[in-house]
Design a protein around this motif. Structure first.
Motif, short mmCIF file in Angstrom:
data_model
loop_
_atom_site.label_atom_id
_atom_site.label_comp_id
_atom_site.label_asym_id
_atom_site.label_seq_id
_atom_site.Cartn_x
_atom_site.Cartn_y
_atom_site.Cartn_z
N LYS A 77 0.83 -1.21 0.00
CA LYS A 77 0.00 0.00 0.00
C LYS A 77 0.86 1.26 0.00
O LYS A 77 0.55 2.25 -0.67
N SER A 118 -8.86 -7.88 2.54
CA SER A 118 -10.03 -7.15 3.05
C SER A 118 -11.00 -8.10 3.73
O SER A 118 -11.62 -7.74 4.74
N ASN A 123 -11.15 -4.65 6.68
CA ASN A 123 -10.68 -3.29 6.43
C ASN A 123 -11.21 -2.80 5.09
O ASN A 123 -10.84 -3.33 4.03
N GLU A 125 -10.55 -0.08 3.52
CA GLU A 125 -9.51 0.52 2.68
C GLU A 125 -8.89 -0.51 1.76
O GLU A 125 -8.63 -0.22 0.58
N TYR A 126 -8.64 -1.71 2.28
CA TYR A 126 -8.08 -2.77 1.44
C TYR A 126 -9.06 -3.15 0.33
O TYR A 126 -8.65 -3.39 -0.81
N ASP A 128 -11.24 -1.18 -1.05
CA ASP A 128 -11.24 -0.08 -2.02
C ASP A 128 -10.03 -0.17 -2.95
O ASP A 128 -10.13 0.09 -4.15
#
Length: 376
Positions: A77, A118, A123, A125-126, A128
């Motif tokens: 990331k 995810s 999470n 964010e993962y 996304d």
């Protein structure tokens, strides 16, 4: 096999591959676990994140597996892309880019990695990151290397042929991820565990179907390349009939022994009934699974790799819609997911068959029949 994997192989990578100083993983190791190259290739980093996330999701909730996946995901990331989710091909140990984001493999493995991660962590964010990366992959269908493309116009069409197959494999992953996500969210942990308990077995049949299709495609592509079209068509028909028969036999075997199989796999008692219900529907639809994969391989052998990709996209989207309807509206739980999969794969298989027949009509036929022991 399981003991070797859990007691030797995975501990080897947990102990030796993690870079605790900079993050991510060392992937160039000798048999003693010593590092001989510290460069970090994004597709290999993504593969290890996916592997430990998948093990945590499907095999056992081991904290060390999740921790390993998360630290690799955080490294990717932070350093793996240019800020717009264009994934570099390789980095140095500290995360500085070495090779530009020209290779589609980096993107596909990143999408798979963050999709599984995810699910393991919850999470958003993962999730996304996985979705944004997948959107970029779809935008690269006609130009896989983007602005980094070194391809001279009109040459090396193999890249355009290969990308749809890569995307097809990625959609197979998305298919499973969405089923698990919907069951876990709308039905509960026991339902998710029931689907997960069936995963190892269903994956075996998927591999058999894919492997058989690839083997048949070798014969078909040889005749196609040598322009022996009557023998090519005979090989296609023989492969389809043979795998139809095999799938019916395996499906019948599975329906008769699904409970005993799950008991041998040590499925927990509180999810056993749901797992058996899921498997019974899966086994009933096994011919569709086998035939779709064989049809896909036939299209690839004929140089039409985009066709099975389109059908897989349709099947995946339709499967998600059916999942939502049968699980959230009809309250069918695990069986709803299984029926959604069967219906979506069944429609996709039938449509693939009709299109394949249309493609085959373009080639001359001979007096060869529709089945041959020789081709088998």
């Amino acid at each position: 096999y399981k003991d070797e994997l859990l007691d030797n192989v995975l501990p080897f990578w947990l102990e030796n591959s993690q870079d605790h100083e900079y993050g991510g993983y060392f992937t160039c190791l000798d048999r003693e676990g010593k590092v001989f190259d510290t460069d970090k290739f994004i597709w290999l980093q993504g593969r290890e994140v996916w592997m430990f996330s998948m093990l945590y999701n499907k095999v056992e909730k081991r904290k060390e597996w999740l921790d390993c996946a998360v630290q690799g995901g955080e490294f990717l990331k932070k350093y793996g892309h240019d800020g717009d989710y264009n994934w570099y091909f390789s980095l140095d140990r500290s995360g500085r880019p070495l090779v530009e984001p020209y290779n589609i493999f980096s993107y596909t493995f990143a999408a798979m990695a963050f999709g599984q991660l995810s699910l393991a962590t919850g999470n958003q964010e993962y999730a996304d990151i996985a979705r944004k990366t997948f959107d970029i992959i779809l935008s690269k269908v006609d130009n896989p290397k983007g602005k980094w493309n070194k391809l001279h116009p009109g040459t090396r069409n193999l890249k355009n042929f290969a990308l749809p197959m890569i995307l097809g494999n990625l959609f197979q992953q998305t298919y499973t991820l969405m089923d698990s996500a919907i069951v876990g969210r709308y039905v509960g942990e026991q339902a998710l565990a029931a689907v997960g308990a069936s995963y190892a077995l269903t994956n075996i049949f998927i591999c058999i179907a894919i492997g058989g299709g690839i083997g048949a495609s070798v014969v078909v592509s040889r005749y196609f390349g040598s322009k022996e079209f009557p023998r090519m068509k005979l090989a296609v028909y023989t492969a389809c009939l043979a795998f139809l028969g095999v799938s019916i036999l395996l499906g019948g075997f599975g329906l008769a022994l699904s409970r005993q199989i799950m008991e041998v796999l040590q499925t927990p008692a509180d999810v056993l009934d749901m797992a058996v219900d899921y498997l019974n529907i899966y086994f009933a639809g096994l011919p569709f699974l086998f035939l779709y994969n064989v049809f896909s391989s036939m299209f690839n052998a004929l140089g039409k790799s985009r066709i099975p990709l389109y059908f897989l996209i349709f099947s995946s989207v339709f499967n998600v819609v059916l999942d939502m309807v049968l699980v959230t509206k009809a309250n069918m739980g695990v069986t709803g997911v299984a029926w959604a999969t069967l219906i979506a794969q069944g429609i996709s298989a039938v449509l693939s068959f009709l299109v394949l027949l249309r493609e085959l009509k373009r080639f001359p036929s001979g007096k060869t029949g529709i089945f041959s022991h020789t081709e088998l």
